[in-house]
Design an enzyme around this catalytic site. Sequence first.
Site, PDB file in Angstrom:
ATOM      1  N   GLY A  12       0.733  -1.215   0.003  1.00 32.54           N
ATOM      2  CA  GLY A  12       0.040   0.002  -0.004  1.00 32.54           C
ATOM      3  C   GLY A  12       0.764   1.332  -0.094  1.00 32.54           C
ATOM      4  CB  THR A  13       4.014   2.236  -1.165  1.00 35.32           C
ATOM      5  OG1 THR A  13       3.902   1.660  -2.423  1.00 35.32           O
ATOM      6  CG2 THR A  13       4.897   1.420  -0.207  1.00 35.32           C
ATOM      7  NE  ARG A  66     -11.208 -13.672 -11.166  1.00 35.64           N
ATOM      8  CZ  ARG A  66     -10.257 -13.315 -10.760  1.00 35.64           C
ATOM      9  NH1 ARG A  66      -9.455 -14.121 -10.308  1.00 35.64           N
ATOM     10  NH2 ARG A  66      -9.788 -12.216 -10.970  1.00 35.64           N
ATOM     11  CG  ASN A 108      -3.856   0.338 -13.092  1.00 37.70           C
ATOM     12  OD1 ASN A 108      -3.525  -0.055 -11.971  1.00 37.70           O
ATOM     13  ND2 ASN A 108      -2.972  -0.169 -14.263  1.00 37.70           N
ATOM     14  CG  HIS A 110       1.742  -0.483 -15.787  1.00 35.50           C
ATOM     15  ND1 HIS A 110       1.588  -1.631 -15.925  1.00 35.50           N
ATOM     16  CD2 HIS A 110       2.893  -0.400 -16.801  1.00 35.50           C
ATOM     17  CE1 HIS A 110       2.621  -2.405 -16.225  1.00 35.50           C
ATOM     18  NE2 HIS A 110       3.238  -1.545 -16.884  1.00 35.50           N
ATOM     19  CG  ASP A 151      -1.286  -2.148 -18.260  1.00 34.81           C
ATOM     20  OD1 ASP A 151      -1.820  -1.999 -17.319  1.00 34.81           O
ATOM     21  OD2 ASP A 151      -0.590  -3.281 -18.240  1.00 34.81           O
ATOM     22  CB  ALA A 180       7.537   7.910 -11.573  1.00 33.39           C
TER      23      ALA A 180
END
Length: 197
Positions: A12-13, A66, A108, A110, A151, A180
């Site tokens: 969780g950084t 699932r 998100n 990446h 992505d 970043a």
Amino acid sequence: MLRVVVLVSGGGTNLQAILDKIKDGTVKNAEVVGVISNNHNVYSLTRAENAGIPNAVVSAKDFPTREEFNNALLEKVDSFDPDLVVLAGFLVVIPPAMIDKYENRMINIHPSLIPSFCGTGYYGLKVHEAALARGVKVTGATVHFVDKGTDTGPIILQKAVNVLPGDTAKVLQQRVMEEAEWIILPEAIDMIANGRI
């Protein structure tokens, strides 16, 4: 006030970076209203507890199929009534129904400069190992909207990070996070919260 739910799989950084930037006023008009992990006993849940944020675990291991996991995940996200869903190191394939429901409201982070080193199989240290194996001199991170590809959604922000001689995947991963990821993820949330996207 933008209601943000953060989905995490590990330490969780990135979550902490968001919480810190909200607390110090860098991110305005946003609040984290919930944290969801797909793993039990990860430090991100402790971070949420320490910040007084409701949190939950929805793990695929706890469901026979699932489809049941996907339904439970969407149900849990919905329960927080979010304006924005943030995938901050969430290593789960997002169910199509959730992508549809939160279209243009899910982002998100990446750990590469998309379109390099992204897509299926590129996550965690694998991204940095691939960058080093290719011999690139610059890598970085990308914040993008989530669509049904891996992505492939529209890019919001990118930040470059130099690859240094002698870097290992772990050293490079840490530098990409510090220089970043922890900067542009909160910045993207601030831009969305304040109508700049």
